[in-house]
Structures are given as structure tokens and as C-alpha cells.
Design a protein around this motif. Structure first.
Motif, PDB file in Angstrom:
ATOM      1  N   GLY A 150       0.796  -1.219   0.000  1.00  0.00           N
ATOM      2  CA  GLY A 150       0.000   0.000   0.000  1.00  0.00           C
ATOM      3  C   GLY A 150       0.828   1.269   0.000  1.00  0.00           C
ATOM      4  N   ARG A 151       1.869   1.324   0.820  1.00  0.00           N
ATOM      5  CA  ARG A 151       2.714   2.527   0.874  1.00  0.00           C
ATOM      6  C   ARG A 151       3.322   2.816  -0.492  1.00  0.00           C
ATOM      7  NH1 ARG A 151       4.729  -0.180   5.378  1.00  0.00           N
ATOM      8  NH2 ARG A 151       6.768  -0.477   4.382  1.00  0.00           N
ATOM      9  N   HIS A 152       3.830   1.763  -1.120  1.00  0.00           N
ATOM     10  CA  HIS A 152       4.454   1.951  -2.428  1.00  0.00           C
ATOM     11  C   HIS A 152       3.417   2.271  -3.500  1.00  0.00           C
ATOM     12  CE1 HIS A 152       7.774  -0.110  -0.356  1.00  0.00           C
ATOM     13  NE2 HIS A 152       8.561   0.433  -1.260  1.00  0.00           N
ATOM     14  N   LEU A 153       2.238   1.642  -3.409  1.00  0.00           N
ATOM     15  CA  LEU A 153       1.233   1.859  -4.443  1.00  0.00           C
ATOM     16  C   LEU A 153       0.698   3.291  -4.416  1.00  0.00           C
ATOM     17  CD1 LEU A 153      -0.472   0.648  -6.731  1.00  0.00           C
ATOM     18  CD2 LEU A 153      -2.215   0.136  -5.005  1.00  0.00           C
ATOM     19  N   VAL A 154       0.434   3.819  -3.235  1.00  0.00           N
ATOM     20  CA  VAL A 154      -0.074   5.189  -3.148  1.00  0.00           C
ATOM     21  C   VAL A 154       0.918   6.157  -3.785  1.00  0.00           C
ATOM     22  CG1 VAL A 154      -0.608   7.070  -1.552  1.00  0.00           C
ATOM     23  CG2 VAL A 154      -1.553   4.791  -1.145  1.00  0.00           C
ATOM     24  N   GLU A 204      -1.818  -1.226 -11.228  1.00  0.00           N
ATOM     25  CA  GLU A 204      -2.301  -0.092 -12.024  1.00  0.00           C
ATOM     26  C   GLU A 204      -2.892  -0.585 -13.348  1.00  0.00           C
ATOM     27  OE1 GLU A 204      -0.869   4.264 -13.731  1.00  0.00           O
ATOM     28  OE2 GLU A 204       0.647   2.723 -13.318  1.00  0.00           O
ATOM     29  N   PHE A 205      -2.276  -1.571 -13.951  1.00  0.00           N
ATOM     30  CA  PHE A 205      -2.763  -2.163 -15.196  1.00  0.00           C
ATOM     31  C   PHE A 205      -4.197  -2.664 -15.024  1.00  0.00           C
ATOM     32  CE2 PHE A 205      -3.168  -5.782 -18.140  1.00  0.00           C
ATOM     33  CZ  PHE A 205      -2.651  -5.270 -19.321  1.00  0.00           C
ATOM     34  N   LEU A 206      -4.471  -3.307 -13.893  1.00  0.00           N
ATOM     35  CA  LEU A 206      -5.805  -3.859 -13.654  1.00  0.00           C
ATOM     36  C   LEU A 206      -6.854  -2.773 -13.442  1.00  0.00           C
ATOM     37  CD1 LEU A 206      -4.931  -6.890 -11.349  1.00  0.00           C
ATOM     38  CD2 LEU A 206      -5.470  -6.909 -13.794  1.00  0.00           C
ATOM     39  N   LEU A 207      -6.413  -1.561 -13.095  1.00  0.00           N
ATOM     40  CA  LEU A 207      -7.350  -0.455 -12.940  1.00  0.00           C
ATOM     41  C   LEU A 207      -7.889   0.030 -14.282  1.00  0.00           C
ATOM     42  CD1 LEU A 207      -5.514   1.638 -10.199  1.00  0.00           C
ATOM     43  CD2 LEU A 207      -7.651   0.369  -9.916  1.00  0.00           C
ATOM     44  N   THR A 208      -7.142  -0.216 -15.338  1.00  0.00           N
ATOM     45  CA  THR A 208      -7.492   0.373 -16.626  1.00  0.00           C
ATOM     46  C   THR A 208      -7.763  -0.652 -17.720  1.00  0.00           C
ATOM     47  OG1 THR A 208      -5.139   0.557 -17.200  1.00  0.00           O
ATOM     48  CG2 THR A 208      -6.161   2.451 -16.129  1.00  0.00           C
ATOM     49  N   ARG A 209      -7.545  -1.946 -17.449  1.00  0.00           N
ATOM     50  CA  ARG A 209      -7.761  -2.983 -18.459  1.00  0.00           C
ATOM     51  C   ARG A 209      -8.874  -3.922 -18.012  1.00  0.00           C
ATOM     52  NH1 ARG A 209      -3.755  -0.181 -19.595  1.00  0.00           N
ATOM     53  NH2 ARG A 209      -2.273  -0.657 -21.269  1.00  0.00           N
TER      54      ARG A 209
END
Length: 296
Positions: free
Chosen positions: A13-17, A207-212
Motif C-alpha cells: 500500500g505505501r508503495h502503491l499510493v 495499475e494495469f488492472l485499474l485500466t484494463r
């Protein structure tokens, strides 16, 4: 995108944000403490409390909440916490998203390759059957908690992450310390398959799964799993240290209890769904992953 993230204080989570914000996304972080900045929204998942009105517009959500499976010995109480910390957070978030005037298009929900249980030498894809051990049960009820979102038309991607390779934190952070001291080596027989993913590939895949449009289970692992013996050998080579001191399975059971089975167990998992959707890995094999680890 405006993205709600839970579990933002954890390793991923820390890295993703930070990653999402660097990529230009607006991130709203769910916190259990008092809010400290406008981008935070307080919630209490154990009580099922998250005010949808506080979320504003939500284009996507990422749920990473859950007690660490390797943080404590698996007492009955801690196993109950492992389950509840996932189902309560997921159910609370899903209810809030469905209460919005315009629910988000996508929910990326954390999951794990523990879904498959002991796999031996069998190659495991998203279509492989579930296992029957404790972690497989955890994954089943965790993923089932997202079903109301999918039924309402939200695209739900279940991100089944493998062994996360990062130089600080997690299992590999501890392993790196031992290897740099020349105390590394195979764990158990060394013949068990490990399915790794580097932190950069984990973040890019989320991030890929957010847009594909990749709904359902998605294995987040590098395309080429390797045996524990190959992983530890490659890590020793990348650090220019010997990797000759094996840790017997019996010693792992004494030190870690039931969780030791997750280390000595074999899971030869491949990311079929990601590859089919066109995702490109920066670190596609054990050599690339361990070289990155040694130099990150």
C-alpha cells in the motif's frame, strides 16, 4: 483517476499510493486513526463503518487490507484475525462503493496464490482448482466478499499476488540480511517451486488492472517460476555471497509453526491472465528479480 485505497499503510500500500500519485492519479486513503490531511477518510471496518458521503467521486478502488500472514505464529486467535481482517474490510468497502450515486467502474481486490494450496510440480493458472488448506480457505472467503460488487456490475479483479520481492520488509527483506552476511541457503528441500514478483512489477500490474478489462482471478507473479534452490542460488550470486547453508524443514516448523508450510510448500504459478491481456514484466524471471533486489 480518483482512486480509493485501503491498506495504504502496508508494504504494498505505501508503495502503491506513491506510485499512483506519481502517475498523476488522485488517491484517497482510508485510515483507522483520526484524519490528518484532506486526502484521508476515516473508517472502522470491524464495525462496518465507512460513510459513502465522505468518499466523493470514485473512479476505482484498491483494497489491500489484511493482517500479515507471516507476522505472527498461527494461533487460533491469529488465524481468526487473518480471516476477519480481510472479510470485514472487503465487505465494508464494497457496501460503501455500492451506496455511491455512481459506483466505480473497477475494484482491484488483493488476494493471494495461496488459493491453489500445495501444487507440487503442476503448472497453476487462474483456472486451476482451489486448494484445501488454511490459506486456500482464507482466499476463498476473501474473494467471496467481493461478489456483491461484481453482481452490481463493478469490474472486480482479484489480484492473487505471489511471493513479493522487495529489498525492505516482507520475507525477502529478512532473507537479504542473512544472505549479505553469507548465511543464506535453500529452505527445506529447496525443490519446492516459488512464484515471485518484484515490487515494481506488482505496482505496475495493480495499475494495469485499474485500466484494463481483466475481471476475476489474476495471478501477480513473474512468468517463469523457479525452485527455491534456484531462487536462493540466484540471490547469492547477485549479492556475490555463498548460498550454501540449508535451513531444514523441521527447523522452520519450530521457528514458524504452521506458517512454515507456506515456505516449504510448492506453487508453480504462472500469470496467464496478465500475459493474455498484454502486460509486460520488467523482471520476468528469477535472475532479473534477484538482480533488481540486490541493487535496489
Amino acid at each position: 483517476m480518483r482512486i480509493v485505497v485501503s491498506g495504504a499503510s502496508g508494504l504494498i500500500g505505501r508503495h502503491l499510493v506513491a506510485h499512483l500519485r506519481n502517475r498523476g492519479h488522485e488517491v484517497v486513503v482510508l485510515v483507522r486513526r483520526a484524519e490528518r490531511e484532506p486526502s484521508e477518510v476515516r473508517w472502522d471496518p470491524a464495525a462496518g463503518d465507512l460513510d459513502p458521503g465522505r468518499l466523493g467521486r470514485v473512479d476505482a478502488a484498491v483494497n489491500l487490507s489484511g493482517a500479515g500472514v507471516g507476522d505472527h505464529r498461527w494461533t487460533d486467535a491469529y488465524k481468526d484475525l487473518i480471516v476477519r481482517s480481510r472479510t470485514e474490510t472487503t465487505s465494508t468497502l464494497v457496501r460503501a462503493l455500492l451506496a455511491l450515486d455512481e459506483p466505480p467502474e473497477v475494484l482491484v481486490n488483493a488476494s493471494a496464490i495461496g488459493a491453489y494450496g500445495e501444487g507440487g510440480d503442476t503448472v497453476l493458472t487462474e483456472g486451476s482448482p482451489r486448494g484445501d488448506d488454511f490459506l486456500a480457505h482464507v482466499v476463498q472467503v476473501w474473494e467471496e466478499a467481493t461478489e456483491p460488487a461484481a453482481a452490481a456490475g463493478i469490474r472486480v479483479s482479484l489480484a492473487r499476488t505471489g511471493l513479493l520481492a522487495n529489498p525492505v520488509g516482507g520475507a525477502f527483506g529478512q532473507m537479504l540480511t542473512l544472505f549479505r552476511l553469507g548465511l543464506g541457503g535453500p529452505l527445506g528441500s529447496g525443490r519446492q517451486w516459488w512464484s515471485l514478483i518484484s515490487m515494481p512489477d506488482e505496482l505496475a500490474a495493480l495499475e494495469f488492472l485499474l485500466t484494463r478489462p481483466v475481471p476475476g482471478p489474476v495471478n501477480l507473479v513473474s512468468p517463469e517460476p523457479a525452485t527455491n534452490l534456484a531462487v536462493t542460488g540466484a540471490l547469492g550470486a547477485a549479492l556475490h555471497r555463498p548460498a550454501l547453508l540449508p535451513v531444514p524443514a523441521a527447523a522452520l516448523r519450530v521457528a514458524l509453526g504452521e506458517f512454515a508450510g507456506s515456505i516449504t510448500g510448492s506453487q508453480r504459478v504462472v500469470p496467464a491472465a496478465l500475459l493474455e491481456a498484454g502486460f509486460t514484466f520488467r523482471h520476468p524471471d528469477v535472475g532479473a528479480v534477484t538482480t533488481w533486489l540486490a541493487n535496489a
